[in-house]
Motif scaffolding. Sequence first.
Motif, PDB file in Angstrom:
ATOM      1  N   GLN A  27       0.865  -1.177   0.000  1.00 47.05           N
ATOM      2  CA  GLN A  27       0.000   0.000   0.000  1.00 47.05           C
ATOM      3  C   GLN A  27       0.901   1.227   0.000  1.00 47.05           C
ATOM      4  O   GLN A  27       1.674   1.443   0.927  1.00 47.05           O
ATOM      5  CB  GLN A  27      -0.911   0.011   1.232  1.00 47.05           C
ATOM      6  CG  GLN A  27      -1.792   1.248   1.328  1.00 47.05           C
ATOM      7  CD  GLN A  27      -2.533   1.344   2.654  1.00 47.05           C
ATOM      8  OE1 GLN A  27      -2.362   0.493   3.529  1.00 47.05           O
ATOM      9  NE2 GLN A  27      -3.353   2.364   2.809  1.00 47.05           N
ATOM     10  N   VAL A  28       0.794   2.036  -1.025  1.00 46.84           N
ATOM     11  CA  VAL A  28       1.620   3.237  -1.158  1.00 46.84           C
ATOM     12  C   VAL A  28       0.691   4.452  -1.097  1.00 46.84           C
ATOM     13  O   VAL A  28      -0.091   4.682  -2.014  1.00 46.84           O
ATOM     14  CB  VAL A  28       2.433   3.239  -2.464  1.00 46.84           C
ATOM     15  CG1 VAL A  28       3.375   4.443  -2.485  1.00 46.84           C
ATOM     16  CG2 VAL A  28       3.214   1.942  -2.619  1.00 46.84           C
ATOM     17  N   SER A  29       0.799   5.202  -0.004  1.00 43.39           N
ATOM     18  CA  SER A  29      -0.053   6.382   0.157  1.00 43.39           C
ATOM     19  C   SER A  29       0.661   7.622  -0.358  1.00 43.39           C
ATOM     20  O   SER A  29       1.883   7.738  -0.270  1.00 43.39           O
ATOM     21  CB  SER A  29      -0.426   6.577   1.625  1.00 43.39           C
ATOM     22  OG  SER A  29      -1.174   7.755   1.794  1.00 43.39           O
ATOM     23  N   TYR A  30      -0.120   8.543  -0.869  1.00 46.20           N
ATOM     24  CA  TYR A  30       0.403   9.786  -1.423  1.00 46.20           C
ATOM     25  C   TYR A  30       0.143  10.982  -0.503  1.00 46.20           C
ATOM     26  O   TYR A  30       0.595  12.087  -0.788  1.00 46.20           O
ATOM     27  CB  TYR A  30      -0.239  10.059  -2.794  1.00 46.20           C
ATOM     28  CG  TYR A  30      -1.755  10.010  -2.742  1.00 46.20           C
ATOM     29  CD1 TYR A  30      -2.505  11.117  -2.409  1.00 46.20           C
ATOM     30  CD2 TYR A  30      -2.422   8.809  -3.009  1.00 46.20           C
ATOM     31  CE1 TYR A  30      -3.889  11.052  -2.340  1.00 46.20           C
ATOM     32  CE2 TYR A  30      -3.804   8.744  -2.934  1.00 46.20           C
ATOM     33  CZ  TYR A  30      -4.527   9.861  -2.597  1.00 46.20           C
ATOM     34  OH  TYR A  30      -5.900   9.797  -2.526  1.00 46.20           O
ATOM     35  N   GLU A  31      -0.588  10.764   0.606  1.00 42.61           N
ATOM     36  CA  GLU A  31      -0.963  11.898   1.446  1.00 42.61           C
ATOM     37  C   GLU A  31      -1.049  11.561   2.939  1.00 42.61           C
ATOM     38  O   GLU A  31      -0.938  12.454   3.774  1.00 42.61           O
ATOM     39  CB  GLU A  31      -2.305  12.460   0.989  1.00 42.61           C
ATOM     40  CG  GLU A  31      -2.675  13.795   1.608  1.00 42.61           C
ATOM     41  CD  GLU A  31      -4.003  14.317   1.100  1.00 42.61           C
ATOM     42  OE1 GLU A  31      -4.326  15.472   1.424  1.00 42.61           O
ATOM     43  OE2 GLU A  31      -4.720  13.570   0.391  1.00 42.61           O
ATOM     44  N   SER A  32      -1.187  10.314   3.314  1.00 45.78           N
ATOM     45  CA  SER A  32      -1.345   9.946   4.730  1.00 45.78           C
ATOM     46  C   SER A  32      -0.027  10.173   5.457  1.00 45.78           C
ATOM     47  O   SER A  32       0.975   9.525   5.163  1.00 45.78           O
ATOM     48  CB  SER A  32      -1.774   8.487   4.853  1.00 45.78           C
ATOM     49  OG  SER A  32      -3.016   8.282   4.222  1.00 45.78           O
ATOM     50  N   THR A  33      -0.059  11.064   6.434  1.00 47.60           N
ATOM     51  CA  THR A  33       1.184  11.475   7.098  1.00 47.60           C
ATOM     52  C   THR A  33       1.239  11.127   8.583  1.00 47.60           C
ATOM     53  O   THR A  33       2.184  11.531   9.267  1.00 47.60           O
ATOM     54  CB  THR A  33       1.373  12.997   6.951  1.00 47.60           C
ATOM     55  OG1 THR A  33       0.214  13.664   7.467  1.00 47.60           O
ATOM     56  CG2 THR A  33       1.571  13.376   5.490  1.00 47.60           C
ATOM     57  N   ALA A  34       0.249  10.419   9.105  1.00 46.48           N
ATOM     58  CA  ALA A  34       0.243  10.098  10.537  1.00 46.48           C
ATOM     59  C   ALA A  34       1.527   9.378  10.921  1.00 46.48           C
ATOM     60  O   ALA A  34       1.976   8.450  10.245  1.00 46.48           O
ATOM     61  CB  ALA A  34      -0.965   9.247  10.887  1.00 46.48           C
ATOM     62  N   GLU A  35       2.116   9.797  12.035  1.00 52.38           N
ATOM     63  CA  GLU A  35       3.403   9.248  12.452  1.00 52.38           C
ATOM     64  C   GLU A  35       3.305   7.763  12.769  1.00 52.38           C
ATOM     65  O   GLU A  35       4.274   7.012  12.572  1.00 52.38           O
ATOM     66  CB  GLU A  35       3.913  10.022  13.667  1.00 52.38           C
ATOM     67  CG  GLU A  35       5.305   9.627  14.096  1.00 52.38           C
ATOM     68  CD  GLU A  35       5.795  10.416  15.289  1.00 52.38           C
ATOM     69  OE1 GLU A  35       6.928  10.179  15.739  1.00 52.38           O
ATOM     70  OE2 GLU A  35       5.033  11.274  15.786  1.00 52.38           O
ATOM     71  N   ILE A  36       2.156   7.304  13.217  1.00 49.46           N
ATOM     72  CA  ILE A  36       1.997   5.903  13.603  1.00 49.46           C
ATOM     73  C   ILE A  36       2.210   4.965  12.427  1.00 49.46           C
ATOM     74  O   ILE A  36       2.607   3.805  12.600  1.00 49.46           O
ATOM     75  CB  ILE A  36       0.601   5.690  14.227  1.00 49.46           C
ATOM     76  CG1 ILE A  36       0.532   4.321  14.905  1.00 49.46           C
ATOM     77  CG2 ILE A  36      -0.496   5.846  13.190  1.00 49.46           C
ATOM     78  CD1 ILE A  36      -0.772   4.083  15.638  1.00 49.46           C
ATOM     79  N   LEU A  37       1.978   5.453  11.214  1.00 55.48           N
ATOM     80  CA  LEU A  37       2.114   4.597  10.034  1.00 55.48           C
ATOM     81  C   LEU A  37       3.570   4.257   9.721  1.00 55.48           C
ATOM     82  O   LEU A  37       3.830   3.402   8.866  1.00 55.48           O
ATOM     83  CB  LEU A  37       1.465   5.281   8.816  1.00 55.48           C
ATOM     84  CG  LEU A  37      -0.067   5.344   8.866  1.00 55.48           C
ATOM     85  CD1 LEU A  37      -0.602   6.277   7.787  1.00 55.48           C
ATOM     86  CD2 LEU A  37      -0.665   3.955   8.711  1.00 55.48           C
ATOM     87  N   SER A  38       4.496   4.911  10.401  1.00 51.82           N
ATOM     88  CA  SER A  38       5.914   4.559  10.215  1.00 51.82           C
ATOM     89  C   SER A  38       6.299   3.326  11.021  1.00 51.82           C
ATOM     90  O   SER A  38       7.409   2.820  10.863  1.00 51.82           O
ATOM     91  CB  SER A  38       6.804   5.738  10.645  1.00 51.82           C
ATOM     92  OG  SER A  38       6.608   6.856   9.810  1.00 51.82           O
ATOM     93  N   ASP A  39       5.390   2.854  11.859  1.00 51.84           N
ATOM     94  CA  ASP A  39       5.650   1.671  12.676  1.00 51.84           C
ATOM     95  C   ASP A  39       5.494   0.425  11.799  1.00 51.84           C
ATOM     96  O   ASP A  39       4.385   0.013  11.460  1.00 51.84           O
ATOM     97  CB  ASP A  39       4.669   1.636  13.845  1.00 51.84           C
ATOM     98  CG  ASP A  39       4.986   0.517  14.828  1.00 51.84           C
ATOM     99  OD1 ASP A  39       5.836  -0.347  14.497  1.00 51.84           O
ATOM    100  OD2 ASP A  39       4.380   0.495  15.912  1.00 51.84           O
TER     101      ASP A  39
END
Length: 928
Positions: A166-178
């Motif tokens: 899944q490659v997002s172009y706008e989702s920037t929530a820090e939790i998604l780096s986990d």
Amino acid sequence: MALLITVVTCFVIILNTSQSCRTPDDFVAITSPGHIMIGGLFAIHEKMLSSDDHPRRPQIQKCAGFEISVFLQTLAMIHSIEMINNSTLLSGVKLGYEIYDTCTEVTAAMAATLRFLSKFNCSRETVVFQCDYSSYMPRVKAVIGAGYSETSIAVSRMLNLQLMPQVSYESTAEILSDKIRFPSFLRTVPSDFYQTKAMAHLIRQSGWNWVGAITTDDDYGRLALNTFAIQAAENNVCIAFKEVLPAFLSDNTIEMRINQTLEKIIAEAQVNVIVVFLRKFHVFNLFTKAIERKISKIWIASDNWSTATKIITIPNVKKLGKVVGFAFRRGDMSSFHSFLQTLHMYPDDNNKPLHEFAMLFSACKYIKDGDLSQCISNYSQATLTYDTTKTIENHLFKRNDFLWHYTEPGLIYSIQLAVFALGHAIRDLCQARDCKKANAFQPWELLAVLKNVTFTDGRNSFHFDAHGDLNTGYDVVLWKETNGLMTVTKMAEYDLQHDVFITTNQETKREFRKLKQILSKCSKECSPGQMKKATGSQHSCCYECVSCPENHYSNETDMDHCLLCNNETHWAPVRSTTCFEKEVEYLDWDDSLALLLIALSLLGIAFVLAIGIIFTRNLKTPVVKSSGGLVVCYVMLICHALNFASTGFFIGEPQDFACKTRQTLFGVSFTLCVSCILTKSLKILLAFSFDPKLTMFLKCFYRPVPIVLTCTGIQVVICTLWLVLAAPTVEENISLPRVIILECEEGSALAFGTMLGYIAVLAFICFVFAFKGRKLPENYNEAKFLTFGMLIYFIAWITFIPVYTTTFGKYLPAVEIIVILISNYGILCCIFFPKCYIILCKQKTNTKSAFLQMVYNYSAHSVDSLALSHVSLDSTSYDTATTNQSPGNKMTTCQNDNHLPAQVLAHTGTAKTMKVSKTLRHKRSSSI
């Protein structure tokens, strides 16, 4: 048994349809076939229509509020895929796509995700649950999207089941780096960690520390606000208020919450900077009402809406104040611009958003550009029945720059990078496979390659970091009015790695300076020389300013604490902005007090020289002879001269040699002087003592040379031990606040006290002996003056002790100099000045006959109280004594008890003493 477990743990999920979505194909927004299918999730509509507050049936509702900017994002994905298909990147392998409209609802995105996960080539659209999806072949190989973080979080948890990229172009929530919780999620934009860090840096750099924050009640809003709060605290920025709005427009309380938020902004008058983490439709409604209430602030825009044309074109938006935002880096947009200009030639058979846009555009074709977006958003697709083919032909072609005006370059570029990343990963994967076959690879294999792929946009190379992020940086943008229209201007670039803003020209630097002129502080800024003091508020930014205390300073504004100066070398007054170097002070030669003391010392030396000359010229007179002779006088005068000279070592910059010399020189020379006075006291007492017992004792004890050498030798030993064991040294006294006193540290207080105490003991003995002889003949009464000299010494040094211990500073050596001068002058004046007076002014009394008469009178007065047997004088003693008074024999002691009295009397110059004594003896015998 294993087969039974497999059968039991596997079941089928079948997608049902509803009235709004009759078949799964009706749910697809845009589709195009290909060898490898790519999914897409875009919030083309801003909300779902619902007649109830809460859904009562599990069905997908109709969507409303067409978003032109998101529609352009779907076109960007299509254009990027077409670019790859038309290039040689995949060598004949065609990429297809299925794009779904999430309608800004997580539920719709989850439904689309179920279809992505459904089994490939299955007529029943089933998602088969298995224990191992390694060989499972889903409908698509990867997903691009979604835009909002809350949607991406929900979708990613489902895609994790099959490790579908899944490659997002706008989702920037820090939790998604986990990567533990979201192993299959990647994005072509930075994390909110960097955005909030940049915001806090901008706020601090602009001199603001009192801000407000508005966010949405969803995963994105809460996480962004928490991250910003942490970054703000690290930059000493306080959040005055935090307002949270409902996440969806379908929420009935959203209008009320917006009004409450505006009331809070008005109430917090000191807050002039507000950070906004909202979706576009939230910001549109908030700003529309803020304009009505005439609220003007500085708005810090998140990357979600900082370049949104829908908001920029709000009527009278310039009345809101300044908008400073962070936008994703933009790339080359020329190809996409050309694509939009030829959009009227693009078929819309499988592109429902394009079909809908054509109808909406046709309905709003007579609306001005500024209101056209809102018109399109307000229309419902159910009310439009226009000939779309004709609409696209006639209207889009004529107003082809309308769509370009609503393009958000940063998001378009991020979508392009997402597609290019997948294209390059598929290329690497298909080098050894026939990817024209649907089962050439599984999604998890693509994910492994995608994480390590290096791809390009034609100019620059990119790769995902360990967290699956593409840290391309941010553009700092400012909304400016140009020719009556609000435009987005790039102010600077934010470097993620070095946490700095890079400005490219003087114009942008001027804009930054203008921002600093606007104040947003809870308390007045503390100037240099002051520090902040808490006022009891829970916010550290609310304080009062107090001056820095002495020896502290602050050289910046709003410092939490004053800095301590190095007390050893520097000092600072109250409310100082810097530390000043301490001046080194000592009793210097040019000091007025030092000059006075030196003058007195030189005067004393001059007196010594004068007395020496007077005594030398009157060597054979009775006064000089009665003083012990020239040798004793010279020794005492030399000691006085050395004492006066020793004061010079107390003045000037202290050196080790001077520190060691001054005390020892004074101690030894003064001890020698007192030792000579001691012998004089003994001699006088012996000469005129008529007590037989005392006379016998004094005869045995009186040894002038051994007495002087012994007494002085003891002091020499004391000083030698002092110099060897704990010698005085130069020391910097830093106890004073503003100066460094360069002084001699005595090394050992015990040794210093012992030296002075020893002198005091000798002086006390002298005082006792001199006191006993205080009633001697008037012209001869040297003992009386010795008594006064010793009293002056005691008074001076007794006074010295408390003064010396309580005095500090550069004038401390002057105290000891004064005491030395008083002691010296006291003894010099009491011993030598009376004799000089007789020599110079009473020459008639300075004769042998005068002295004989004086002795006779004294003896006659004392005869009744003394036994005549105690005085035995030889008739020839006078001649013998006169002979022995040569300069070389002044201190010669008697060789036997019979000769001692006569010799002592001879020292007085009383040549006729024998005759008088015989007469006294004769008279005393007759009386008996």
